[in-house]
Design a protein around this motif. Sequence first.
Motif, short mmCIF file in Angstrom:
data_model
loop_
_atom_site.label_atom_id
_atom_site.label_comp_id
_atom_site.label_asym_id
_atom_site.label_seq_id
_atom_site.Cartn_x
_atom_site.Cartn_y
_atom_site.Cartn_z
N LEU A 112 66.43 -68.29 0.13
CA LEU A 112 67.65 -67.75 0.11
C LEU A 112 67.81 -66.42 -0.54
O LEU A 112 68.21 -65.45 -0.42
CB LEU A 112 68.56 -68.83 -0.62
N SER A 116 68.03 -62.14 0.19
CA SER A 116 68.86 -61.38 -0.59
C SER A 116 68.28 -60.16 -0.98
O SER A 116 68.79 -58.93 -1.04
CB SER A 116 69.59 -62.15 -1.46
N ASN A 206 74.13 -71.29 -5.09
CA ASN A 206 73.28 -70.52 -4.06
C ASN A 206 73.91 -69.81 -3.36
O ASN A 206 73.44 -68.52 -2.68
CB ASN A 206 72.41 -71.65 -3.56
N LEU A 207 74.77 -70.35 -2.78
CA LEU A 207 75.54 -69.74 -1.32
C LEU A 207 76.32 -68.23 -1.87
O LEU A 207 76.31 -67.05 -1.41
CB LEU A 207 76.68 -70.65 -0.76
N SER A 210 73.95 -65.51 -3.12
CA SER A 210 73.18 -65.07 -2.27
C SER A 210 73.66 -64.24 -1.10
O SER A 210 73.43 -63.09 -0.72
CB SER A 210 71.94 -65.85 -1.81
N LEU A 211 74.75 -64.90 -0.58
CA LEU A 211 75.28 -64.50 0.60
C LEU A 211 76.18 -63.18 0.53
O LEU A 211 75.97 -62.44 1.35
CB LEU A 211 76.06 -65.58 1.49
N VAL A 214 73.80 -60.28 0.61
CA VAL A 214 73.61 -59.83 1.98
C VAL A 214 74.64 -59.03 2.71
O VAL A 214 74.60 -58.13 3.32
CB VAL A 214 73.09 -61.03 2.88
N LEU A 215 76.03 -59.66 2.67
CA LEU A 215 77.25 -58.99 3.30
C LEU A 215 77.57 -57.77 2.48
O LEU A 215 77.64 -56.78 3.58
CB LEU A 215 78.10 -60.08 3.23
N LEU A 248 68.15 -63.34 9.23
CA LEU A 248 69.27 -63.64 8.35
C LEU A 248 70.35 -64.28 9.29
O LEU A 248 70.73 -65.42 8.83
CB LEU A 248 70.01 -62.36 7.71
N TYR A 252 70.73 -68.41 8.15
CA TYR A 252 72.06 -68.59 7.82
C TYR A 252 72.96 -69.41 8.68
O TYR A 252 73.52 -70.43 8.51
CB TYR A 252 72.74 -67.48 7.08
N PHE A 256 74.47 -73.02 8.36
CA PHE A 256 75.90 -73.33 8.22
C PHE A 256 76.19 -74.49 9.40
O PHE A 256 76.89 -75.29 9.11
CB PHE A 256 76.39 -71.98 8.70
#
Length: 320
Positions: A112, A116, A206-207, A210-211, A214-215, A248, A252, A256
């Motif tokens: 994860l 990132s 974690n979410l 990391s996410l 990325v976004l 990615l 992801y 999800f």
Amino acid sequence: METQNLTVLNEFILMRITDRPELQAPLFGLFLVIYVISAVGNLGLITLTTMDSRLHTPMYFFLRHLAFTDLGYSTAVGPKMLVNFAVDQHTISYNGCATQLTFFGVFITSELFILSAMAYDRYVAICNPLLYTVVMSPRLCWVLVAIPYLYSVFLSLLVIIKIFTSSFCGYNVIRHFYCDCQPLISLLCSDTHEIKLIIFIFSVFNLVSSLPVVLVSYLLILGTVLRVNSVGGRHKAFSTCGSHLAVLVIFYGTLFFMYVQPKSGHSLDTDQMASMFYTLIIPMLNPMIYSLRNKEVKGALTRTWSMCASTLFKICCKIC
């Protein structure tokens, strides 16, 4: 009573992927091929990015660690699953289950954050190319992979200790084809509120850690690329991060699907298929995605193959 349960329970029974005997051999062959391709592909990427000096860049440094984590969590699950297929004995020892879950947790969590870090690397390369070598220094690259590894080891050990020091009931059938947290927690007789709370808190952490990286990275990349006037320049910029973006979306998207969908939408077969996808298929796809359209990796493969062939030829000449 709890001590007795902990003493008596020395193995778990894993769920079969299929109850149809005629499918055992074909599925064994299929998963064996998938795992071998995955192992060879990821080991190949690790070898190429280590041996070829032209690939000693931050991008390939992170790619090497991505291949390492892919190889790690697929190996934590794949070989044991293949052995169970071969001997038709779907059991795993108490210690073996704890070990499998530990290594799987370490590598899947590390991936994860490595993804990132790769997104941040692409952001710096495209949005600040003149500062790229300064910002993405070897020291920063090592920090960006060392911290996720250390954190993942801590988190996995914390969860494992909490689960395996709790009291299990006599029922030892895990409703999964490998040892995972949720199926194991459902077998506990003791209070599971604390364990579930720990897993929930760290999953959210974690979410959200990391996410967003990325976004935000890809939103900034998109903004930079759209300001490029030439079509060729835009295509070149997108091509440098297209492979990573594909990985990615697959990674992801699968997670999800597994963990965000409502419980009413869950079924054992659906969860089994989704789990097989991200434990076996994704580690096989990643080396393909990063190598088939990558001229640098293809060039490194050609050079490494030529070097190995030349070395073998010299050895054979000396022997003869």
